[in-house]
Design a protein around this motif. Structure first.
Motif, PDB file in Angstrom:
ATOM      1  N   GLU A 110       5.702  -8.789   3.631  1.00  0.00           N
ATOM      2  CA  GLU A 110       6.084  -8.219   4.925  1.00  0.00           C
ATOM      3  C   GLU A 110       4.872  -7.613   5.630  1.00  0.00           C
ATOM      4  N   PHE A 111       4.047  -6.908   4.893  1.00  0.00           N
ATOM      5  CA  PHE A 111       2.838  -6.307   5.440  1.00  0.00           C
ATOM      6  C   PHE A 111       1.937  -7.374   6.049  1.00  0.00           C
ATOM      7  N   LYS A 112       1.715  -8.460   5.305  1.00  0.00           N
ATOM      8  CA  LYS A 112       0.845  -9.533   5.797  1.00  0.00           C
ATOM      9  C   LYS A 112       1.431 -10.188   7.050  1.00  0.00           C
ATOM     10  N   MET A 113       2.745 -10.354   7.091  1.00  0.00           N
ATOM     11  CA  MET A 113       3.366 -10.953   8.277  1.00  0.00           C
ATOM     12  C   MET A 113       3.287  -9.999   9.469  1.00  0.00           C
ATOM     13  N   MET A 114       3.402  -8.697   9.229  1.00  0.00           N
ATOM     14  CA  MET A 114       3.247  -7.723  10.306  1.00  0.00           C
ATOM     15  C   MET A 114       1.828  -7.774  10.877  1.00  0.00           C
ATOM     16  N   LYS A 115       0.866  -8.145  10.052  1.00  0.00           N
ATOM     17  CA  LYS A 115      -0.523  -8.251  10.492  1.00  0.00           C
ATOM     18  C   LYS A 115      -0.804  -9.591  11.171  1.00  0.00           C
ATOM     19  N   GLY A 116       0.230 -10.455  11.284  1.00  0.00           N
ATOM     20  CA  GLY A 116       0.073 -11.698  12.028  1.00  0.00           C
ATOM     21  C   GLY A 116       0.112 -12.979  11.226  1.00  0.00           C
ATOM     22  N   ALA A 117       0.190 -12.903   9.917  1.00  0.00           N
ATOM     23  CA  ALA A 117       0.251 -14.123   9.108  1.00  0.00           C
ATOM     24  C   ALA A 117       1.646 -14.730   9.198  1.00  0.00           C
ATOM     25  N   SER A 118       1.708 -16.049   9.212  1.00  0.00           N
ATOM     26  CA  SER A 118       3.029 -16.693   9.197  1.00  0.00           C
ATOM     27  C   SER A 118       3.552 -16.708   7.763  1.00  0.00           C
ATOM     28  N   ALA A 119       4.858 -16.810   7.629  1.00  0.00           N
ATOM     29  CA  ALA A 119       5.486 -16.799   6.299  1.00  0.00           C
ATOM     30  C   ALA A 119       4.922 -17.907   5.411  1.00  0.00           C
ATOM     31  N   ASN A 120       4.567 -19.044   6.014  1.00  0.00           N
ATOM     32  CA  ASN A 120       4.028 -20.166   5.238  1.00  0.00           C
ATOM     33  C   ASN A 120       2.613 -19.908   4.742  1.00  0.00           C
ATOM     34  N   GLN A 121       1.899 -18.994   5.395  1.00  0.00           N
ATOM     35  CA  GLN A 121       0.516 -18.715   5.014  1.00  0.00           C
ATOM     36  C   GLN A 121       0.402 -17.661   3.916  1.00  0.00           C
ATOM     37  N   VAL A 122       1.435 -16.863   3.734  1.00  0.00           N
ATOM     38  CA  VAL A 122       1.364 -15.765   2.778  1.00  0.00           C
ATOM     39  C   VAL A 122       1.661 -16.301   1.377  1.00  0.00           C
ATOM     40  N   LYS A 123       0.619 -16.386   0.584  1.00  0.00           N
ATOM     41  CA  LYS A 123       0.741 -16.881  -0.796  1.00  0.00           C
ATOM     42  C   LYS A 123       0.930 -15.696  -1.740  1.00  0.00           C
ATOM     43  N   PRO A 124       1.554 -15.930  -2.890  1.00  0.00           N
ATOM     44  CA  PRO A 124       1.687 -14.841  -3.870  1.00  0.00           C
ATOM     45  C   PRO A 124       0.309 -14.343  -4.305  1.00  0.00           C
ATOM     46  N   VAL A 125       0.189 -13.047  -4.435  1.00  0.00           N
ATOM     47  CA  VAL A 125      -1.063 -12.455  -4.917  1.00  0.00           C
ATOM     48  C   VAL A 125      -1.035 -12.512  -6.436  1.00  0.00           C
ATOM     49  N   ARG A 126      -2.000 -13.170  -7.005  1.00  0.00           N
ATOM     50  CA  ARG A 126      -2.092 -13.263  -8.457  1.00  0.00           C
ATOM     51  C   ARG A 126      -3.312 -12.512  -8.977  1.00  0.00           C
ATOM     52  N   VAL A 127      -4.396 -12.539  -8.220  1.00  0.00           N
ATOM     53  CA  VAL A 127      -5.627 -11.885  -8.634  1.00  0.00           C
ATOM     54  C   VAL A 127      -5.964 -10.805  -7.611  1.00  0.00           C
ATOM     55  N   LEU A 128      -6.167  -9.601  -8.095  1.00  0.00           N
ATOM     56  CA  LEU A 128      -6.543  -8.496  -7.215  1.00  0.00           C
ATOM     57  C   LEU A 128      -8.057  -8.544  -7.052  1.00  0.00           C
ATOM     58  N   ASP A 129      -8.488  -9.300  -6.052  1.00  0.00           N
ATOM     59  CA  ASP A 129      -9.907  -9.579  -5.878  1.00  0.00           C
ATOM     60  C   ASP A 129     -10.532  -8.909  -4.660  1.00  0.00           C
ATOM     61  N   THR A 130      -9.782  -8.041  -3.993  1.00  0.00           N
ATOM     62  CA  THR A 130     -10.340  -7.275  -2.880  1.00  0.00           C
ATOM     63  C   THR A 130      -9.915  -5.815  -3.034  1.00  0.00           C
ATOM     64  N   PRO A 131     -10.693  -4.891  -2.491  1.00  0.00           N
ATOM     65  CA  PRO A 131     -10.289  -3.481  -2.564  1.00  0.00           C
ATOM     66  C   PRO A 131      -8.934  -3.230  -1.890  1.00  0.00           C
ATOM     67  N   MET A 132      -8.642  -3.956  -0.810  1.00  0.00           N
ATOM     68  CA  MET A 132      -7.368  -3.772  -0.124  1.00  0.00           C
ATOM     69  C   MET A 132      -6.192  -4.154  -1.024  1.00  0.00           C
ATOM     70  N   LYS A 133      -6.280  -5.309  -1.662  1.00  0.00           N
ATOM     71  CA  LYS A 133      -5.204  -5.746  -2.559  1.00  0.00           C
ATOM     72  C   LYS A 133      -5.061  -4.771  -3.727  1.00  0.00           C
ATOM     73  N   LYS A 134      -6.188  -4.403  -4.310  1.00  0.00           N
ATOM     74  CA  LYS A 134      -6.142  -3.492  -5.453  1.00  0.00           C
ATOM     75  C   LYS A 134      -5.502  -2.166  -5.052  1.00  0.00           C
ATOM     76  N   GLY A 135      -5.918  -1.603  -3.933  1.00  0.00           N
ATOM     77  CA  GLY A 135      -5.350  -0.341  -3.470  1.00  0.00           C
ATOM     78  C   GLY A 135      -3.864  -0.433  -3.222  1.00  0.00           C
ATOM     79  N   PHE A 136      -3.430  -1.503  -2.580  1.00  0.00           N
ATOM     80  CA  PHE A 136      -2.010  -1.676  -2.267  1.00  0.00           C
ATOM     81  C   PHE A 136      -1.170  -1.748  -3.537  1.00  0.00           C
ATOM     82  N   PHE A 137      -1.522  -2.642  -4.449  1.00  0.00           N
ATOM     83  CA  PHE A 137      -0.692  -2.872  -5.622  1.00  0.00           C
ATOM     84  C   PHE A 137      -0.744  -1.721  -6.632  1.00  0.00           C
ATOM     85  N   TYR A 138      -1.884  -1.067  -6.772  1.00  0.00           N
ATOM     86  CA  TYR A 138      -1.971   0.051  -7.711  1.00  0.00           C
ATOM     87  C   TYR A 138      -1.203   1.277  -7.208  1.00  0.00           C
TER      88      TYR A 138
END
Length: 143
Positions: A110-138
């Motif tokens: 939902e966050f990614k779609m609010m930022k403008g990504a289409s539902a088809n573009q949002v892939k499942p996050v499997r690897v926390l490889d950016t500070p943003m992803k790490k901060g969000f999930f932790y």
């Protein structure tokens, strides 16, 4: 494989497919469906280790995380014997397992779609490889 979705600390080369199988089998053995998961490679310690963040479909006992982690690592070692060998020779430290709050991954989508990504573009996050992803999930780990 999707870009940056291969996990590798010491030549163990864990693919997303291997993790999918590991997580599915883990859920089966503990009697809980794991709706989603992601992994962080912690290289700030030596030896490095994986940190698994799993989102169960029902509440799990957080005090059993060490027991759950051992089972998850056992299954991963069955699916990827190189991982087991690297752990047995201390090239990889024992993993850490965190339980995520319900709907964590749905909230990310939902966050990614609010930022403008289409539902088809949002892939499942499997690897926390950016500070943003790490901060969000932790931030959404069960205490």
């Amino acid at each position: 494989y999707r870009k940056s979705q291969l996990l590798d600390i010491a030549g163990d080369k864990i693919t997303e497919e291997m993790m999918d199988k590991t997580v599915a089998e883990f859920g089966k053995r503990i009697g809980t469906h794991i709706t989603d998961y992601c992994v962080f490679i912690n290289r700030d310690v030596s030896p490095a280790h994986y940190e698994f963040l799993v989102e169960p479909d029902k509440e799990m006992d957080v005090s059993k995380c060490d027991e759950y982690r051992e089972l998850l690592e056992e299954i991963l070692g069955e699916i990827n014997p190189v991982y087991k060998e690297c752990k047995d020779t201390n090239e990889i430290a024992p993993a850490i397992l965190y339980l995520q709050q319900p709907q964590t991954h749905a909230l990310w989508r939902e966050f990614k779609m609010m930022k403008g990504a289409s539902a088809n573009q949002v892939k499942p996050v499997r690897v926390l490889d950016t500070p943003m992803k790490k901060g969000f999930f932790y931030k959404l780990i069960q205490e």
